[in-house]
Design an enzyme around this catalytic site. Sequence first.
Site, short mmCIF file in Angstrom:
data_model
loop_
_atom_site.label_atom_id
_atom_site.label_comp_id
_atom_site.label_asym_id
_atom_site.label_seq_id
_atom_site.Cartn_x
_atom_site.Cartn_y
_atom_site.Cartn_z
CE1 TYR A 17 -4.93 8.66 7.12
CE2 TYR A 17 -2.64 9.01 7.68
CZ TYR A 17 -3.60 8.50 6.84
OH TYR A 17 -3.21 7.81 5.72
CG ASP A 70 0.17 5.72 -0.88
OD1 ASP A 70 0.33 6.12 0.28
OD2 ASP A 70 -0.94 5.68 -1.44
CD GLN A 124 -5.44 -4.67 1.12
OE1 GLN A 124 -4.79 -4.13 1.99
NE2 GLN A 124 -5.25 -4.38 -0.17
CD GLU A 159 -2.95 -1.46 -4.93
OE1 GLU A 159 -3.21 -2.48 -4.25
OE2 GLU A 159 -2.45 -0.42 -4.45
#
EC number: 2.5.1.22
Length: 333
Positions: free
Chosen positions: A317, A242, A114, A186
């Site tokens: 957000y 998450d 990413q 992760e």
Amino acid sequence: MTETVHNWEDHGYLATYIKKNGSFANLRIHPHGLVLVDLQSYNDHMKGREEVDQLLNKVEERMQELFHGNIKRVKRLPAILRGGVIDRYWPTADGRLVEYDIDEVVYDEDSPFQNIKILHSKQFGNILILSGDVNLAESDLAYTQAIMGSGKEDYAGKEVLILGGGDGGILYEIVKLKPKMVTMVEIDQMVIDGCKKYMRKTCGDVLDNLKGECYQVLIEDCIPVLKRYAKEGRMFDYVINDLTAVPISTSPEEDSTWEFLRLILDLSMKVLKQDGKYFTQGNCINLTDALTLYEEQLSRLYCPVEFSKETVCVPSYMELWVFYTIWKKPTDI
């Protein structure tokens, strides 16, 4: 300025005005009375922007004169600045455009998985953005607390599994609560590398080492890890997902994401103790259809589950966010 005029009998009037320096304006008058004025120019200094504001003030004054004060409402939108070194515009989950007070690109790298950006906001501190999706800012402790159960859980002496969480926020907060062991999985080492350097208000020093007295960080894809733990019979008191928000549509390109979420849910239930809890984020509260679809997935798992949800305001957000708590239904004895 060079003027070009278009007139349609039933569809109103359009005039374009082009200046020698390339700046131009469009004047569009609709039959029902709506008048739109768009101005585009190149200005890389405040003086130029002030000149544009002065010009627009004069335009509004002139329009009031021409319409003899019969204008019901005038709304001037802030200028959108395009092509700058710093991108300040990021969409909310429900598609609204938000302009952040970004003043610095702190980190911008592409990993094998990413694009990773960390941008500095005057209000929110450093913000982690992954492939265009605002993930977490230094101001967003509310997110971390919500996905941990909003202070209602006792993590002391417990076994905890975190899926994702590369910013280190969840790990940092749980370690403070004296768990027996926290395992964080992760996939992207570069997220960890960027956050441990530039998101320290969120992660503290917990990412400086991949192992501590009561935690370990695995740089792996979580699906093989979950399958391995399920095969070994390893169980956790808490699983915190998450990884990703609930998809916002069911179009073909989103099918793989829904399948991924279902797989994660099923595997997580297999490693969750009977009295354990699974925490995850949902999505923006406005995306009711997506949230309903997610809740429908919960009835399709290999074991029956129950759930509750909580709505929390996450500062960066700029929208309300839904979080889920999921647990296995008690078995009949």
